[in-house]
Design a protein around this motif. Structure first.
Motif, PDB file in Angstrom:
ATOM      1  N   LEU A 225     -41.621  11.975  21.883  1.00  8.70           N
ATOM      2  CA  LEU A 225     -41.774  11.007  22.973  1.00  8.70           C
ATOM      3  C   LEU A 225     -40.414  10.447  23.368  1.00  8.70           C
ATOM      4  O   LEU A 225     -40.098  10.367  24.566  1.00  8.70           O
ATOM      5  CB  LEU A 225     -42.722   9.883  22.557  1.00  8.70           C
ATOM      6  CG  LEU A 225     -42.882   8.751  23.566  1.00  8.70           C
ATOM      7  CD1 LEU A 225     -43.450   9.267  24.894  1.00  8.70           C
ATOM      8  CD2 LEU A 225     -43.763   7.661  22.991  1.00  8.70           C
TER       9      LEU A 225
ATOM     10  N   ILE B 187     -48.059   5.726  29.995  1.00  7.99           N
ATOM     11  CA  ILE B 187     -47.032   4.731  30.314  1.00  7.99           C
ATOM     12  C   ILE B 187     -46.827   4.657  31.832  1.00  7.99           C
ATOM     13  O   ILE B 187     -46.747   3.571  32.412  1.00  7.99           O
ATOM     14  CB  ILE B 187     -45.708   5.059  29.589  1.00  7.99           C
ATOM     15  CG1 ILE B 187     -45.869   4.820  28.086  1.00  7.99           C
ATOM     16  CG2 ILE B 187     -44.543   4.246  30.155  1.00  7.99           C
ATOM     17  CD1 ILE B 187     -44.734   5.369  27.239  1.00  7.99           C
ATOM     18  N   LEU B 188     -46.768   5.810  32.487  1.00  7.46           N
ATOM     19  CA  LEU B 188     -46.593   5.823  33.944  1.00  7.46           C
ATOM     20  C   LEU B 188     -47.818   5.254  34.660  1.00  7.46           C
ATOM     21  O   LEU B 188     -47.686   4.542  35.663  1.00  7.46           O
ATOM     22  CB  LEU B 188     -46.283   7.237  34.430  1.00  7.46           C
ATOM     23  CG  LEU B 188     -44.933   7.794  33.979  1.00  7.46           C
ATOM     24  CD1 LEU B 188     -44.797   9.257  34.384  1.00  7.46           C
ATOM     25  CD2 LEU B 188     -43.790   6.957  34.532  1.00  7.46           C
TER      26      LEU B 188
ATOM     27  N   PHE C 109     -36.049   9.249  31.857  1.00  8.23           N
ATOM     28  CA  PHE C 109     -36.435   8.115  32.707  1.00  8.23           C
ATOM     29  C   PHE C 109     -35.437   6.965  32.591  1.00  8.23           C
ATOM     30  O   PHE C 109     -35.436   6.063  33.411  1.00  8.23           O
ATOM     31  CB  PHE C 109     -37.831   7.600  32.323  1.00  8.23           C
ATOM     32  CG  PHE C 109     -38.936   8.553  32.691  1.00  8.23           C
ATOM     33  CD1 PHE C 109     -39.510   8.529  33.948  1.00  8.23           C
ATOM     34  CD2 PHE C 109     -39.405   9.472  31.763  1.00  8.23           C
ATOM     35  CE1 PHE C 109     -40.533   9.397  34.279  1.00  8.23           C
ATOM     36  CE2 PHE C 109     -40.430  10.349  32.084  1.00  8.23           C
ATOM     37  CZ  PHE C 109     -40.989  10.317  33.355  1.00  8.23           C
TER      38      PHE C 109
ATOM     39  N   SER D 155     -45.549   2.029  22.141  1.00  8.03           N
ATOM     40  CA  SER D 155     -46.361   3.226  21.961  1.00  8.03           C
ATOM     41  C   SER D 155     -46.543   3.455  20.463  1.00  8.03           C
ATOM     42  O   SER D 155     -45.565   3.503  19.714  1.00  8.03           O
ATOM     43  CB  SER D 155     -45.677   4.428  22.611  1.00  8.03           C
ATOM     44  OG  SER D 155     -46.499   5.561  22.557  1.00  8.03           O
TER      45      SER D 155
ATOM     46  N   ILE E   8     -46.561   9.628  27.836  1.00  8.64           N
ATOM     47  CA  ILE E   8     -45.767   9.342  29.035  1.00  8.64           C
ATOM     48  C   ILE E   8     -46.687   9.149  30.240  1.00  8.64           C
ATOM     49  O   ILE E   8     -46.479   8.245  31.051  1.00  8.64           O
ATOM     50  CB  ILE E   8     -44.729  10.452  29.288  1.00  8.64           C
ATOM     51  CG1 ILE E   8     -43.640  10.377  28.224  1.00  8.64           C
ATOM     52  CG2 ILE E   8     -44.118  10.342  30.689  1.00  8.64           C
ATOM     53  CD1 ILE E   8     -42.655  11.521  28.243  1.00  8.64           C
TER      54      ILE E   8
ATOM     55  N   GLU F 165     -46.320  13.985  25.894  1.00  7.09           N
ATOM     56  CA  GLU F 165     -46.480  14.024  27.352  1.00  7.09           C
ATOM     57  C   GLU F 165     -47.668  13.188  27.803  1.00  7.09           C
ATOM     58  O   GLU F 165     -47.627  12.524  28.844  1.00  7.09           O
ATOM     59  CB  GLU F 165     -46.605  15.467  27.824  1.00  7.09           C
ATOM     60  CG  GLU F 165     -45.297  16.218  27.690  1.00  7.09           C
ATOM     61  CD  GLU F 165     -45.415  17.705  27.942  1.00  7.09           C
ATOM     62  OE1 GLU F 165     -46.482  18.165  28.419  1.00  7.09           O
ATOM     63  OE2 GLU F 165     -44.438  18.422  27.666  1.00  7.09           O
TER      64      GLU F 165
ATOM     65  N   LYS G 104     -38.430  12.954  25.440  1.00  8.73           N
ATOM     66  CA  LYS G 104     -38.966  13.140  26.790  1.00  8.73           C
ATOM     67  C   LYS G 104     -38.755  11.891  27.661  1.00  8.73           C
ATOM     68  O   LYS G 104     -38.580  11.994  28.867  1.00  8.73           O
ATOM     69  CB  LYS G 104     -40.444  13.503  26.715  1.00  8.73           C
ATOM     70  CG  LYS G 104     -40.657  14.902  26.125  1.00  8.73           C
ATOM     71  CD  LYS G 104     -42.122  15.223  25.936  1.00  8.73           C
ATOM     72  CE  LYS G 104     -42.320  16.578  25.314  1.00  8.73           C
ATOM     73  NZ  LYS G 104     -41.834  17.695  26.097  1.00  8.73           N
ATOM     74  N   LEU G 105     -38.755  10.707  27.048  1.00  8.86           N
ATOM     75  CA  LEU G 105     -38.545   9.471  27.808  1.00  8.86           C
ATOM     76  C   LEU G 105     -37.100   9.290  28.257  1.00  8.86           C
ATOM     77  O   LEU G 105     -36.843   8.579  29.228  1.00  8.86           O
ATOM     78  CB  LEU G 105     -38.949   8.255  26.961  1.00  8.86           C
ATOM     79  CG  LEU G 105     -40.419   7.923  26.878  1.00  8.86           C
ATOM     80  CD1 LEU G 105     -40.656   6.842  25.835  1.00  8.86           C
ATOM     81  CD2 LEU G 105     -40.968   7.509  28.232  1.00  8.86           C
TER      82      LEU G 105
END
Length: 176
Positions: free
Chosen positions: A119, A73-74, A126, A160, A70, A67, A122-123
């Motif tokens: 990761l 990244i955002l 998106f 990442s 992420i 998280e 969770k990605l």
């Protein structure tokens, strides 16, 4: 399930532990804050230091790291840090701060163990294409295609890293 021992320390205890275990001048120094720290490792490392050892759920740590990645990244894709610094100076340059959607990008994950896989899961919400490189992982896990390191570096818009820093990995990603 998935538990490892963790040692909860205060700043002074952590510095003293590193001093005692590794010698003066070889501790994390200014990277240690005033709040409780968590040092993951074996509880036996702290015997004789009067410290308490607990257990940490690796699944929770894995998800927290994923998280956090992420979030980074955002922040990168939306230029949050740059925009925040400008707003603090009473400036806002809308077009110069326009970010990009990660949904139409390719995200490369180097190191596809527990954290890299978390990761990727969770990605997926998106919508980016996700590729991975891991010397030890299977060729594909779920919808994540495993590629060579060279292909990942060539194809990925965002990379990442989820690997330990070793002699083998030290220069894996470099400007040259």
């Amino acid at each position: 399930r998935g538990l490892r021992r963790a040692v909860h320390l205060r700043q002074g205890q952590l510095l003293q532990l590193f001093h005692d275990r590794r010698g003066a001048g070889q501790h994390p120094g200014d990277r240690v804050g005033q709040r409780d720290q968590v040092l993951v490792g074996d509880a036996e490392d702290v015997v004789g230091h009067g410290l308490s050892a607990g257990r940490t759920d690796v699944d929770e740590v894995r998800d927290a790291v994923a998280e956090h990645a992420i979030g980074l990244i955002l922040a990168l894709s939306n230029q949050i840090v740059k925009g925040n610094n400008e707003v603090k100076q009473m400036q806002w340059q809308r077009e110069a701060n326009r970010g990009f959607e990660i949904g139409n990008k390719t995200i490369g994950i180097i190191g596809f163990g527990n954290t890299g896989q978390a990761l990727a899961r969770k990605l997926q919400g998106f919508g980016p294409e996700i590729i991975s490189y891991d010397k030890y992982a299977p060729s594909q896990i779920n919808t994540v295609e495993a590629v060579s390191l060279e292909d990942l570096q060539r194809k990925a818009d965002i990379i990442s890293l989820h690997i330990p820093l070793t002699q083998e990995t030290k220069w894996m990603v470099d400007a040259s």
